[in-house]
Design an enzyme around this catalytic site. Sequence first.
Site, short mmCIF file in Angstrom:
data_model
loop_
_atom_site.label_atom_id
_atom_site.label_comp_id
_atom_site.label_asym_id
_atom_site.label_seq_id
_atom_site.Cartn_x
_atom_site.Cartn_y
_atom_site.Cartn_z
N GLY A 258 15.95 -1.99 -10.42
CA GLY A 258 15.05 -0.78 -9.83
C GLY A 258 14.74 0.10 -11.04
O GLY A 258 14.53 -0.63 -12.20
N PHE B 231 21.69 -8.89 -19.73
CA PHE B 231 20.97 -8.81 -18.24
C PHE B 231 21.05 -10.30 -17.62
O PHE B 231 20.39 -11.02 -16.98
CB PHE B 231 19.43 -8.86 -18.67
N CYS C 220 10.56 1.13 -14.70
CA CYS C 220 10.08 0.30 -15.42
C CYS C 220 9.83 -1.18 -15.12
O CYS C 220 8.57 -1.61 -14.80
CB CYS C 220 10.79 -0.03 -16.91
N LEU D 283 12.95 2.11 -24.48
CA LEU D 283 14.07 3.07 -24.09
C LEU D 283 14.61 2.54 -22.89
O LEU D 283 14.25 2.43 -21.86
CB LEU D 283 13.55 4.44 -24.03
N LYS D 284 16.01 2.27 -22.84
CA LYS D 284 16.92 2.16 -21.53
C LYS D 284 17.36 3.61 -21.14
O LYS D 284 17.96 4.36 -21.86
CB LYS D 284 18.26 1.45 -21.91
N GLU D 285 17.15 3.73 -19.78
CA GLU D 285 17.76 4.98 -19.13
C GLU D 285 19.14 4.92 -19.40
O GLU D 285 19.68 4.16 -19.01
CB GLU D 285 17.02 4.95 -17.71
N ASN E 105 9.64 -6.29 -20.82
CA ASN E 105 10.35 -5.92 -19.30
C ASN E 105 10.36 -7.11 -18.39
O ASN E 105 11.07 -7.22 -17.68
CB ASN E 105 9.49 -4.76 -18.84
N LYS F 35 7.26 -1.66 -11.73
CA LYS F 35 6.05 -0.90 -12.00
C LYS F 35 5.47 -2.13 -13.12
O LYS F 35 4.51 -2.51 -12.70
CB LYS F 35 6.12 0.11 -12.29
N ALA G 10 24.72 -10.60 -11.89
CA ALA G 10 24.22 -10.77 -10.82
C ALA G 10 24.62 -9.35 -10.01
O ALA G 10 25.57 -8.59 -10.25
CB ALA G 10 25.07 -11.75 -9.80
#
Length: 454
Positions: free
Chosen positions: A263, A255, A266, A156-158, A214, A269, A258
């Site tokens: 942060g 993704f 996911c 899941l993408k926030e 990730n 961590k 730049a």
Amino acid sequence: MKLTVVGTGYVGLVTGACFAEMGNDVLCIDVDADKIARLEKGEIPIFEPGLREIVLRNVEQGRLHFGTDVREGVRFGTMQFIAVGTPPDEDGAADMQHVLAAARSIGEHMTDYKLVIDKSTVPVGTADAVREAIAQAQAARGVDVPYSVVSNPEFLKEGAAVEDFMRPDRIVVGADDVRARHLMQALYAPFQRQRDKLILMDVRSAELTKYAANAMLATRISFMNEMALLAEKLGADIEQVRRGIGSDPRIGTQFLYAGCGYGGSCFPKDVKALVHSASNVGEPLHVLAAVERANERQKHVLVDRIVARYGEDLRGRHFALWGLAFKPDTDDLREAPSRVIVAELARRGARITAHDPEAMAAARKVFAELPALEFAPTPMQALEGVDALVIVTEWKAYRSPDFARMATLMRERVIVDGRNLFDPALVRDAGFDYTPIGRRAAADASEPQFALAA
């Protein structure tokens, strides 16, 4: 189906609400009585587009329930989703105490077959530990009730979690027995009516798949950030480079933007946890260790540029920050670049006025002991009398500002853009000293580029 979701954090609440939306009867359990009380009153503890509506609808229709009684939670659902937090320990390892506590509770109270589903992001081998915790709890009771343990990592993408859950691009399930596989196939059938999205594999492979996914995305971000810094030294434009390499179907465009570092809950961590797991088995991950170092360096880039302009002593200086959350469409400040930037500017004596469409309430708690930081109700009010604007989060509301009005509000017309929101030539033509990341000074104003959310 009757489902129990243990944990009402980001993953648990989205999971419970979305399964209820598909007609399941869902009970969400949490030991935090205050959080459950707020949920029962219709208050959603996190900001996630669409989540409030789906929670309220399913509570009203009687399919979504909340509670704190662990025994009730275990007895309610045949399927027991463990969706509790796994924060990093000091050494980077995932803290598994909440996952194993949930597993023990299941073993202590189950009286019939349970399918236990690890939804939390957990290290490889966690399913084995969960099985053992349940077995030990049953042995202490002198019972032997059948159960299965599967891995079903979330992707899941926030900011897009509800959409991701309801219309997944893949559903990864790690299961080692036929009964578990059949139950998971039935549960997810409504989510894949147009095409088969279910990827079945063994449990350990499913656990590693989440971390590997990730880690790959984090690697792409850090790679592009390093390329952006190199582009500046070589007189190249990272936006043109991005379009060039992103057109290769083997690479793609996602993704590759730049910025001032990744942060959230996911990537930081999970990269740390995967590096730690690899080290434990004597297989160091040199690439991922470099990814982590590159990201930490990138979070300091904007401060370095401010210091290069104004000097180390920033007493008497006033800066505006647009964006506090680690990405748009969330109020999450976990590992956000803004935390480093605010702390470093304040340490040098600067005053900061910040704005964020959703994260200011969370930021007031995070920065409660930092008198140098104040908050503005609008982006424009944050600019009053400042020496420079620092852009940290690429909210849509920041993408087309009134530059003429900005010029009248700011003491100095300086913009340090950590998300490359604007075309450099356009902003400079408006009379601003504009410092993006990796953009060539003479960028073509006819081709404005906007950074997209990761």
